[in-house]
Structure formats: C-alpha cells, structure tokens
Scaffold this motif. Structure first.
Motif, PDB file in Angstrom:
ATOM      1  N   GLU A   1     -12.950  12.959   8.814  1.00 31.34           N
ATOM      2  CA  GLU A   1     -13.836  13.687   8.311  1.00 31.34           C
ATOM      3  C   GLU A   1     -15.059  14.018   9.368  1.00 31.34           C
ATOM      4  O   GLU A   1     -15.427  15.289   9.623  1.00 31.34           O
ATOM      5  CB  GLU A   1     -14.794  13.026   7.100  1.00 31.34           C
ATOM      6  CG  GLU A   1     -13.764  12.511   5.916  1.00 31.34           C
ATOM      7  CD  GLU A   1     -13.449  13.468   5.121  1.00 31.34           C
ATOM      8  OE1 GLU A   1     -14.336  14.791   5.218  1.00 31.34           O
ATOM      9  OE2 GLU A   1     -12.528  13.396   4.461  1.00 31.34           O
ATOM     10  N   VAL A   2     -15.205  12.953  10.358  1.00 30.55           N
ATOM     11  CA  VAL A   2     -16.295  13.428  11.416  1.00 30.55           C
ATOM     12  C   VAL A   2     -15.948  14.350  12.348  1.00 30.55           C
ATOM     13  O   VAL A   2     -16.394  15.338  12.562  1.00 30.55           O
ATOM     14  CB  VAL A   2     -17.195  12.158  11.625  1.00 30.55           C
ATOM     15  CG1 VAL A   2     -17.926  12.371  13.009  1.00 30.55           C
ATOM     16  CG2 VAL A   2     -17.731  11.359  10.499  1.00 30.55           C
ATOM     17  N   ALA A   3     -14.558  13.865  13.014  1.00 37.09           N
ATOM     18  CA  ALA A   3     -14.135  14.459  14.311  1.00 37.09           C
ATOM     19  C   ALA A   3     -14.001  16.181  13.660  1.00 37.09           C
ATOM     20  O   ALA A   3     -14.318  16.986  14.529  1.00 37.09           O
ATOM     21  CB  ALA A   3     -13.123  13.742  14.848  1.00 37.09           C
ATOM     22  N   PRO A   4     -13.350  16.180  12.746  1.00 31.97           N
ATOM     23  CA  PRO A   4     -12.826  17.670  12.304  1.00 31.97           C
ATOM     24  C   PRO A   4     -14.110  18.597  12.239  1.00 31.97           C
ATOM     25  O   PRO A   4     -13.947  19.677  12.372  1.00 31.97           O
ATOM     26  CB  PRO A   4     -11.991  17.284  11.153  1.00 31.97           C
ATOM     27  CG  PRO A   4     -11.484  16.107  11.015  1.00 31.97           C
ATOM     28  CD  PRO A   4     -12.604  15.249  12.037  1.00 31.97           C
ATOM     29  N   ILE A   5     -15.243  17.814  11.607  1.00 29.70           N
ATOM     30  CA  ILE A   5     -16.516  18.691  11.324  1.00 29.70           C
ATOM     31  C   ILE A   5     -16.752  19.140  12.866  1.00 29.70           C
ATOM     32  O   ILE A   5     -17.294  20.205  13.089  1.00 29.70           O
ATOM     33  CB  ILE A   5     -17.705  17.926  10.764  1.00 29.70           C
ATOM     34  CG1 ILE A   5     -17.107  17.713   9.286  1.00 29.70           C
ATOM     35  CG2 ILE A   5     -18.982  18.721  10.970  1.00 29.70           C
ATOM     36  CD1 ILE A   5     -18.023  16.861   8.457  1.00 29.70           C
ATOM     37  N   LEU A   6     -17.092  18.238  13.613  1.00 33.75           N
ATOM     38  CA  LEU A   6     -17.411  18.620  14.814  1.00 33.75           C
ATOM     39  C   LEU A   6     -16.796  19.663  15.696  1.00 33.75           C
ATOM     40  O   LEU A   6     -17.138  20.547  16.288  1.00 33.75           O
ATOM     41  CB  LEU A   6     -17.517  17.517  16.024  1.00 33.75           C
ATOM     42  CG  LEU A   6     -18.003  17.571  17.303  1.00 33.75           C
ATOM     43  CD1 LEU A   6     -19.359  18.137  17.647  1.00 33.75           C
ATOM     44  CD2 LEU A   6     -17.785  16.177  18.158  1.00 33.75           C
ATOM     45  N   GLU A   7     -15.288  19.614  15.539  1.00 38.41           N
ATOM     46  CA  GLU A   7     -14.302  20.435  16.003  1.00 38.41           C
ATOM     47  C   GLU A   7     -14.458  21.801  15.556  1.00 38.41           C
ATOM     48  O   GLU A   7     -14.247  22.912  16.198  1.00 38.41           O
ATOM     49  CB  GLU A   7     -12.748  20.069  15.813  1.00 38.41           C
ATOM     50  CG  GLU A   7     -12.661  18.748  16.843  1.00 38.41           C
ATOM     51  CD  GLU A   7     -11.195  18.161  16.761  1.00 38.41           C
ATOM     52  OE1 GLU A   7     -10.741  17.667  17.569  1.00 38.41           O
ATOM     53  OE2 GLU A   7     -10.526  18.724  15.561  1.00 38.41           O
ATOM     54  N   GLU A   8     -15.025  21.881  14.309  1.00 38.78           N
ATOM     55  CA  GLU A   8     -15.117  23.306  13.646  1.00 38.78           C
ATOM     56  C   GLU A   8     -16.207  23.958  14.092  1.00 38.78           C
ATOM     57  O   GLU A   8     -16.162  24.943  14.357  1.00 38.78           O
ATOM     58  CB  GLU A   8     -15.401  22.952  12.041  1.00 38.78           C
ATOM     59  CG  GLU A   8     -15.642  24.174  11.198  1.00 38.78           C
ATOM     60  CD  GLU A   8     -16.132  23.896   9.794  1.00 38.78           C
ATOM     61  OE1 GLU A   8     -15.623  24.949   9.040  1.00 38.78           O
ATOM     62  OE2 GLU A   8     -16.609  22.489   9.505  1.00 38.78           O
ATOM     63  N   VAL A   9     -17.314  23.067  14.289  1.00 36.56           N
ATOM     64  CA  VAL A   9     -18.619  23.613  15.087  1.00 36.56           C
ATOM     65  C   VAL A   9     -18.319  23.988  16.495  1.00 36.56           C
ATOM     66  O   VAL A   9     -18.684  25.447  16.910  1.00 36.56           O
ATOM     67  CB  VAL A   9     -19.619  22.466  14.965  1.00 36.56           C
ATOM     68  CG1 VAL A   9     -20.947  22.898  15.740  1.00 36.56           C
ATOM     69  CG2 VAL A   9     -20.154  22.284  13.464  1.00 36.56           C
ATOM     70  N   LEU A  10     -17.605  23.217  17.351  1.00 34.46           N
ATOM     71  CA  LEU A  10     -17.370  23.669  18.678  1.00 34.46           C
ATOM     72  C   LEU A  10     -16.264  24.517  18.860  1.00 34.46           C
ATOM     73  O   LEU A  10     -16.145  25.033  20.014  1.00 34.46           O
ATOM     74  CB  LEU A  10     -17.137  22.372  19.303  1.00 34.46           C
ATOM     75  CG  LEU A  10     -18.312  21.281  19.528  1.00 34.46           C
ATOM     76  CD1 LEU A  10     -17.953  20.050  20.260  1.00 34.46           C
ATOM     77  CD2 LEU A  10     -19.692  21.911  20.201  1.00 34.46           C
ATOM     78  N   GLU A  11     -15.299  24.567  17.704  1.00 36.82           N
ATOM     79  CA  GLU A  11     -14.115  25.449  18.066  1.00 36.82           C
ATOM     80  C   GLU A  11     -13.289  24.892  19.360  1.00 36.82           C
ATOM     81  O   GLU A  11     -12.740  25.736  20.054  1.00 36.82           O
ATOM     82  CB  GLU A  11     -14.337  26.851  18.333  1.00 36.82           C
ATOM     83  CG  GLU A  11     -15.197  27.550  16.850  1.00 36.82           C
ATOM     84  CD  GLU A  11     -15.263  28.673  16.970  1.00 36.82           C
ATOM     85  OE1 GLU A  11     -15.476  29.483  18.078  1.00 36.82           O
ATOM     86  OE2 GLU A  11     -15.761  29.458  15.968  1.00 36.82           O
ATOM     87  N   LYS A  12     -13.360  23.476  19.626  1.00 36.18           N
ATOM     88  CA  LYS A  12     -12.673  22.856  20.511  1.00 36.18           C
ATOM     89  C   LYS A  12     -12.145  21.538  19.844  1.00 36.18           C
ATOM     90  O   LYS A  12     -12.843  20.939  19.167  1.00 36.18           O
ATOM     91  CB  LYS A  12     -13.531  22.497  21.717  1.00 36.18           C
ATOM     92  CG  LYS A  12     -13.856  23.936  22.319  1.00 36.18           C
ATOM     93  CD  LYS A  12     -13.035  24.144  23.593  1.00 36.18           C
ATOM     94  CE  LYS A  12     -13.454  25.201  24.346  1.00 36.18           C
ATOM     95  NZ  LYS A  12     -12.501  25.545  25.539  1.00 36.18           N
TER      96      LYS A  12
END
Length: 246
Positions: A84-95
């Motif tokens: 849940e957490v890591a995918p949200i960050l990856e969505e924001v950073l697009e990395k």
C-alpha cells in the motif's frame, strides 16, 4: 491533469504531501494493533533496535524503534507497507523505490521534542542523493502532543546552514512552520530536504508515528548496509557490552 501528476506537482512544489483517508478503518485498526505489538516485543540482540530517553520526571521511556519491518511477528504491517505505502510513493514520484530504513517514534506522554532539522544529512554518506520518507500517523497528531511541523518550498534550497545537525536559529525564525495534523487513516510524504521539527508531548496520550524512508531503486539497495553501520556506530542499550565505546 491526472491525479498522479497533480500530486507530483504539489509534492515538487512543497516538498511534502498530506494524503487524507488513505487507509481504511480496518487498516487503521491494523496499524494501531501492530504498533502495540512493536511496543511489547522484548529487546533482543542483533535484531530490531529499541532506544530510550528520559521523560520530564527522569523516568526511562521508549523513544523509538528501528530495523523491525522484516521481523516475522509483523507480517501484516510488512504487507501494508510493501503493498500500500510504497506503491503510493511510486505513483507520486513516477519512479520505483526501495526501503532504506524503518523507524517508529513513540513520543509517549512527556516524550521529547525534535529540533528543526533536515533528514538528508543523516544519510549523506550513502550513494543516493534523493530520499523520501512516508509517515504513518499511528495516533491522532495534534499541537498538544507534538505533531510534526514542516516548511513548504524550502527543500528546493538543499542543505540549509546548520550546526550540530540542526538548522540555525536565525533561519528557523524566518520560516513559516505548518503543523501536520492527522490520524491513523492518513499518510504523509516528505522530501529529505524539508525542514521539520516537533514539540514536546504535553498530552496524556502517546503520539506514535512510523517512518519508512526510501531511495530510488535505480540508486541501489542500502537497507542492510544502513543498519549494519547504525548498529556499529550507535547500538541500542541491549546490544552494548563492556567493550562498547560509543
């Protein structure tokens, strides 16, 4: 504009995001129960790391715990963080990202404040030059119990003038500090160059926050190297012996 791009633009502008109601009620309950589990885990040598402080009455209380996410007792929390957490960050950073460190600050009643600082300096001896921390607010965070406070936009200036790891007072006084209020359904993301601080917990309740710090996957995986260095340079009391000089 798509939601991810809008969040990325806001994150790049301010250096942090407060995402409301990210977690469901059941996930919120899980966060609370996993925090209780962490608190009650006994100290062990060579495993997760518990650190203590003295409260206003000079009593020893738990201050923080690190290096716990892979503990077999915490599979539910680990699943939440990874799925849940890591995918949200990856969505924001697009990395893509990888975990550098995990920590929970307890800030029990009477727990200490954190002076204005930037996190980057603590990890500047590792190769990555960019880090982002995801904060899960275990308890309701208020001004009374010492919520996080951040400064928008200052992350763009890199490392600010500091002394002994904290930002100089003249710079601190010139900035607008914003309280980060929320609860266990919310998630906060912040760049490692964002100036932040928090006050004393002057309430009768705990103010627990879990912090998961990531670097870009393309820069390498340093989780084990980070905690090996941390244990060598600043071991928990339980890992110290008569030969420990630090």
């Amino acid at each position: 504009m798509s939601r991810p791009n809008l969040l990325k633009r806001q994150f790049n502008r301010d250096g942090f995001l407060v995402l409301k109601n990210v977690f469901s009620k059941s996930q919120s309950n899980l966060i609370l129960s996993e925090a209780e589990k962490l608190f009650n885990l006994p100290e062990i040598k060579g495993g997760y790391m518990k650190y203590f402080e003295l409260d206003n009455n000079n009593n020893k209380i738990l201050a923080r715990m690190e290096n716990f996410i892979e503990d077999p007792n915490l599979s539910d929390l680990r699943e939440l963080v990874y799925n849940e957490v890591a995918p949200i960050l990856e969505e924001v950073l697009e990395k893509r990202v990888t975990l550098l460190k995990d920590k929970i600050n307890w800030k029990l009643p009477g727990g200490g404040a954190f002076k204005p600082h930037q996190d980057f300096e603590a990890w500047s001896d590792f190769p990555p030059t960019y880090y982002v921390t995801c904060a899960i607010l275990v308890d309701e965070c208020t001004k009374e119990n010492g919520c996080l406070e951040m400064v928008a936009g200052k992350h763009q200036e890199g490392v600010l003038k500091n002394e002994h790891g904290t930002i100089n007072e003249d710079i601190v006084d010139s900035m607008e500090w914003l309280p980060i209020l929320g609860n266990s359904r919310d998630l906060v993301l912040f760049d490692s160059f964002v100036p932040h601080r928090s006050g004393l917990n002057e309430s009768t309740n705990s103010r627990r926050v879990c912090y998961f710090t990531y670097n870009l996957l393309e820069d390498g995986d340093y989780y084990n190297a980070y905690f090996k260095k941390k244990r060598e340079e600043f071991p928990p009391d339980f890992d110290r012996d008569s030969d420990t000089k630090i």
